[in-house]
Design a protein around this motif. Structure first.
Motif, mmCIF file in Angstrom:
data_model
loop_
_atom_site.group_PDB
_atom_site.id
_atom_site.type_symbol
_atom_site.label_atom_id
_atom_site.label_comp_id
_atom_site.label_asym_id
_atom_site.label_seq_id
_atom_site.Cartn_x
_atom_site.Cartn_y
_atom_site.Cartn_z
ATOM 1 N N VAL A 253 -3.033 3.010 7.634
ATOM 2 C CA VAL A 253 -2.942 1.669 8.214
ATOM 3 C C VAL A 253 -4.089 0.802 7.703
ATOM 4 C CG1 VAL A 253 -3.100 0.339 10.360
ATOM 5 C CG2 VAL A 253 -1.672 2.397 10.259
ATOM 6 N N LEU A 254 -5.305 1.345 7.707
ATOM 7 C CA LEU A 254 -6.473 0.618 7.212
ATOM 8 C C LEU A 254 -6.291 0.254 5.745
ATOM 9 C CD1 LEU A 254 -10.184 1.504 7.882
ATOM 10 C CD2 LEU A 254 -9.395 1.197 5.546
ATOM 11 N N LEU A 255 -5.802 1.210 4.958
ATOM 12 C CA LEU A 255 -5.589 0.971 3.531
ATOM 13 C C LEU A 255 -4.537 -0.110 3.303
ATOM 14 C CD1 LEU A 255 -6.098 1.780 0.588
ATOM 15 C CD2 LEU A 255 -4.400 3.586 0.879
ATOM 16 N N GLY A 256 -3.471 -0.080 4.095
ATOM 17 C CA GLY A 256 -2.434 -1.102 3.961
ATOM 18 C C GLY A 256 -2.963 -2.496 4.246
ATOM 19 N N LYS A 257 -3.794 -2.607 5.269
ATOM 20 C CA LYS A 257 -4.397 -3.910 5.582
ATOM 21 C C LYS A 257 -5.292 -4.373 4.436
ATOM 22 C CE LYS A 257 -6.966 -6.518 9.077
ATOM 23 N NZ LYS A 257 -7.696 -7.279 8.057
ATOM 24 N N LEU A 258 -6.022 -3.444 3.843
ATOM 25 C CA LEU A 258 -6.878 -3.787 2.715
ATOM 26 C C LEU A 258 -6.063 -4.325 1.540
ATOM 27 C CD1 LEU A 258 -9.657 -1.059 2.416
ATOM 28 C CD2 LEU A 258 -9.971 -3.529 2.405
ATOM 29 N N VAL A 259 -4.958 -3.659 1.238
ATOM 30 C CA VAL A 259 -4.089 -4.120 0.149
ATOM 31 C C VAL A 259 -3.569 -5.523 0.438
ATOM 32 C CG1 VAL A 259 -1.867 -3.724 -1.003
ATOM 33 C CG2 VAL A 259 -3.441 -1.810 -0.623
ATOM 34 N N ASP A 260 -3.126 -5.746 1.669
ATOM 35 C CA ASP A 260 -2.637 -7.077 2.054
ATOM 36 C C ASP A 260 -3.742 -8.129 1.916
ATOM 37 O OD1 ASP A 260 -0.259 -5.828 2.666
ATOM 38 O OD2 ASP A 260 -0.595 -5.825 4.835
ATOM 39 N N ASP A 261 -4.941 -7.780 2.379
ATOM 40 C CA ASP A 261 -6.057 -8.727 2.331
ATOM 41 C C ASP A 261 -6.472 -9.030 0.893
ATOM 42 O OD1 ASP A 261 -6.071 -8.811 5.076
ATOM 43 O OD2 ASP A 261 -7.824 -7.514 5.319
ATOM 44 N N LEU A 262 -6.473 -8.023 0.040
ATOM 45 C CA LEU A 262 -6.839 -8.242 -1.362
ATOM 46 C C LEU A 262 -5.853 -9.208 -2.020
ATOM 47 C CD1 LEU A 262 -7.814 -4.613 -2.440
ATOM 48 C CD2 LEU A 262 -9.361 -6.561 -2.239
ATOM 49 N N GLY B 294 -6.295 -13.310 -3.521
ATOM 50 C CA GLY B 294 -6.025 -13.608 -4.919
ATOM 51 C C GLY B 294 -6.365 -12.492 -5.878
ATOM 52 N N ARG B 295 -6.708 -11.311 -5.345
ATOM 53 C CA ARG B 295 -7.007 -10.172 -6.210
ATOM 54 C C ARG B 295 -5.728 -9.378 -6.456
ATOM 55 N NH1 ARG B 295 -12.401 -7.654 -3.577
ATOM 56 N NH2 ARG B 295 -12.373 -6.339 -5.441
ATOM 57 N N THR B 296 -5.601 -8.842 -7.636
ATOM 58 C CA THR B 296 -4.397 -8.129 -8.052
ATOM 59 C C THR B 296 -4.539 -6.647 -7.718
ATOM 60 O OG1 THR B 296 -4.018 -9.680 -9.851
ATOM 61 C CG2 THR B 296 -2.952 -7.537 -10.035
ATOM 62 N N VAL B 297 -3.495 -6.066 -7.126
ATOM 63 C CA VAL B 297 -3.510 -4.648 -6.784
ATOM 64 C C VAL B 297 -2.331 -3.959 -7.472
ATOM 65 C CG1 VAL B 297 -3.507 -2.928 -4.940
ATOM 66 C CG2 VAL B 297 -4.502 -5.193 -4.524
ATOM 67 N N LEU B 298 -2.634 -2.914 -8.246
ATOM 68 C CA LEU B 298 -1.608 -2.051 -8.810
ATOM 69 C C LEU B 298 -1.807 -0.666 -8.229
ATOM 70 C CD1 LEU B 298 -2.559 -4.113 -11.329
ATOM 71 C CD2 LEU B 298 -0.699 -2.911 -12.446
ATOM 72 N N ALA B 299 -0.743 -0.075 -7.706
ATOM 73 C CA ALA B 299 -0.864 1.244 -7.086
ATOM 74 C C ALA B 299 0.180 2.190 -7.655
ATOM 75 C CB ALA B 299 -0.703 1.151 -5.576
ATOM 76 N N ILE B 300 -0.277 3.347 -8.091
ATOM 77 C CA ILE B 300 0.621 4.438 -8.452
ATOM 78 C C ILE B 300 0.893 5.205 -7.172
ATOM 79 C CG2 ILE B 300 0.825 6.574 -9.768
ATOM 80 C CD1 ILE B 300 -1.379 5.228 -11.612
ATOM 81 N N THR B 301 2.147 5.342 -6.796
ATOM 82 C CA THR B 301 2.419 5.970 -5.503
ATOM 83 C C THR B 301 3.790 6.635 -5.466
ATOM 84 O OG1 THR B 301 2.499 5.569 -3.102
ATOM 85 C CG2 THR B 301 3.330 3.809 -4.518
ATOM 86 N N HIS B 302 3.838 7.718 -4.695
ATOM 87 C CA HIS B 302 5.109 8.344 -4.332
ATOM 88 C C HIS B 302 5.476 7.996 -2.891
ATOM 89 C CE1 HIS B 302 4.298 11.013 -7.816
ATOM 90 N NE2 HIS B 302 5.611 11.142 -7.830
ATOM 91 N N ASP B 303 4.607 7.266 -2.212
ATOM 92 C CA ASP B 303 4.780 6.958 -0.789
ATOM 93 C C ASP B 303 5.626 5.689 -0.655
ATOM 94 O OD1 ASP B 303 4.524 6.225 1.884
ATOM 95 O OD2 ASP B 303 2.423 6.843 2.013
ATOM 96 N N MET B 304 6.918 5.869 -0.425
ATOM 97 C CA MET B 304 7.823 4.725 -0.388
ATOM 98 C C MET B 304 7.647 3.866 0.866
ATOM 99 S SD MET B 304 9.337 4.588 -3.220
ATOM 100 C CE MET B 304 7.792 5.202 -3.891
ATOM 101 N N ASP B 305 7.177 4.464 1.969
ATOM 102 C CA ASP B 305 6.890 3.657 3.156
ATOM 103 C C ASP B 305 5.746 2.691 2.859
ATOM 104 O OD1 ASP B 305 8.617 4.762 5.410
ATOM 105 O OD2 ASP B 305 7.714 6.587 4.626
ATOM 106 N N PHE B 306 4.693 3.192 2.243
ATOM 107 C CA PHE B 306 3.546 2.364 1.879
ATOM 108 C C PHE B 306 3.959 1.293 0.871
ATOM 109 C CE2 PHE B 306 -0.537 1.742 -0.447
ATOM 110 C CZ PHE B 306 -1.311 1.318 0.613
ATOM 111 N N CYS B 307 4.785 1.679 -0.078
ATOM 112 C CA CYS B 307 5.292 0.740 -1.089
ATOM 113 C C CYS B 307 6.084 -0.385 -0.435
ATOM 114 C CB CYS B 307 6.144 1.501 -2.096
ATOM 115 S SG CYS B 307 7.030 0.474 -3.291
ATOM 116 N N ALA B 308 7.006 -0.034 0.441
ATOM 117 C CA ALA B 308 7.870 -1.037 1.076
ATOM 118 C C ALA B 308 7.094 -1.982 1.974
ATOM 119 C CB ALA B 308 8.973 -0.339 1.872
ATOM 120 N N GLU B 309 6.088 -1.463 2.669
ATOM 121 C CA GLU B 309 5.358 -2.266 3.648
ATOM 122 C C GLU B 309 4.344 -3.219 3.009
ATOM 123 O OE1 GLU B 309 5.716 -2.559 6.844
ATOM 124 O OE2 GLU B 309 6.930 -0.837 7.443
ATOM 125 N N HIS B 310 3.791 -2.851 1.840
ATOM 126 C CA HIS B 310 2.617 -3.582 1.370
ATOM 127 C C HIS B 310 2.689 -4.125 -0.062
ATOM 128 C CE1 HIS B 310 0.572 -2.436 5.037
ATOM 129 N NE2 HIS B 310 0.924 -1.187 4.828
#
Length: 277
Positions: free
Chosen positions: A173-182, A186-202
């Motif tokens: 949850v904390l990490l998701g908020k960080l991604v949203d805030d970044l 205006g900062r760009t976030v690229l994430a390699i992930t297998h976590d589809m819930d995290f992908c869909a939410e953020h």
């Protein structure tokens, strides 16, 4: 565009092609998830963004500069990379010293360095463990230390390699908020992930790699809608998508917010769920 990749091809020393003519661009503030099965080339692609790997052919531009003309140290001013395994990244004797290392190495002024370090510790929930040795912490905490160290460098691009692996619910949850805030900053976030819930939410956009090439590049919701019949071959669909399908809903619901809105008055008839044993 903050990141521009054109016809990137990479081969391992044994001749195996890991990336084949990969091309895409990412704008400032975009949140992009890079997904695909193991061996698809995701981590190899990410390592090119920080100069750990160099292409056999093709070009990479970061903030308008050709990456092939920049050292790893120079690229680190623009791209912060959080490794999948934090132990590949951590080396200092305390959390604070670890987080301080990047901005100190970049020669930030003392006042700015202190402000960035304190902000990174606070945002990652590590303020109370600032004096601990990183290797005395849990895997999830060590991953947050590695993330804090990158946040403190204040790079316009942040790359996360499997960020939710080994994290408990509160940390995700904390990490998701960080991604949203970044992204909001205006900062760009690229994430390699297998976590589809995290992908869909953020994340706004998904790039699907298959056999070293891009087979999908577009909005996350559109991809999940068309991938429903095939996604299980390489990854599991978001929990909300699977629950919606079990309830017989048409269309794609992939986030908690979307699920709640579907149940709201005026959204159509509520599903009938059997309570029989």
């Amino acid at each position: 565009m903050i990141v521009r990749i054109d016809s990137l091809t990479f081969r391992y020393p044994n001749g195996t092609t890991a990336l084949d003519e990969v091309s895409f661009s990412v704008a400032a503030g975009e949140r992009v998830a890079i997904v695909g099965s193991n061996g698809a080339g995701k981590s190899t692609l990410a390592r090119h963004l920080v100069g750990i790997e160099r292409p056999a052919s093709g070009t990479i531009e970061i903030a308008g500069r050709r990456a092939d003309g920049l050292s790893i140290a120079e690229l680190a001013r623009t791209v912060g990379f959080v490794f999948q395994n934090p132990d590949d990244q951590l080396h200092a004797a305390s959390v604070t010293k670890e987080v301080e290392f990047g901005p100190r190495n970049l020669r930030f002024p003392s006042a700015r360095r202190k402000e960035l370090v304190e902000s990174a510790l606070r945002r990652t929930g590590l303020a109370q463990t600032r004096d601990a040795h990183p290797h005395h912490l849990s895997l999830g905490e060590r991953k947050r230390v590695a993330l804090a160290a990158v946040l403190a460098m204040d790079t316009p691009v942040v790359v996360l390699d499997e960020p939710t692996t080994g994290q408990d619910h509160a940390s995700v949850v904390l990490l998701g908020k960080l991604v949203d805030d970044l992204g909001a900053d205006g900062r760009t976030v690229l994430a390699i992930t297998h976590d589809m819930d995290f992908c869909a939410e953020h994340f706004d956009r998904v790039i699907l790699l298959e056999d070293g090439g891009i087979s999908w590049d577009g909005p996350v919701d559109r991809w999940l809608a068309q991938a429903a019949d095939t996604a299980g071959q390489a990854f599991e669909l978001p929990q909300m998508t699977r629950l919606g399908r079990r309830l017989g809903w048409e269309g794609s619901v992939s986030t908690v917010t979307g699920f709640v809105e579907r149940l709201a008055p005026g959204a159509g008839p509520a599903p009938v769920v059997s309570t029989a044993p």
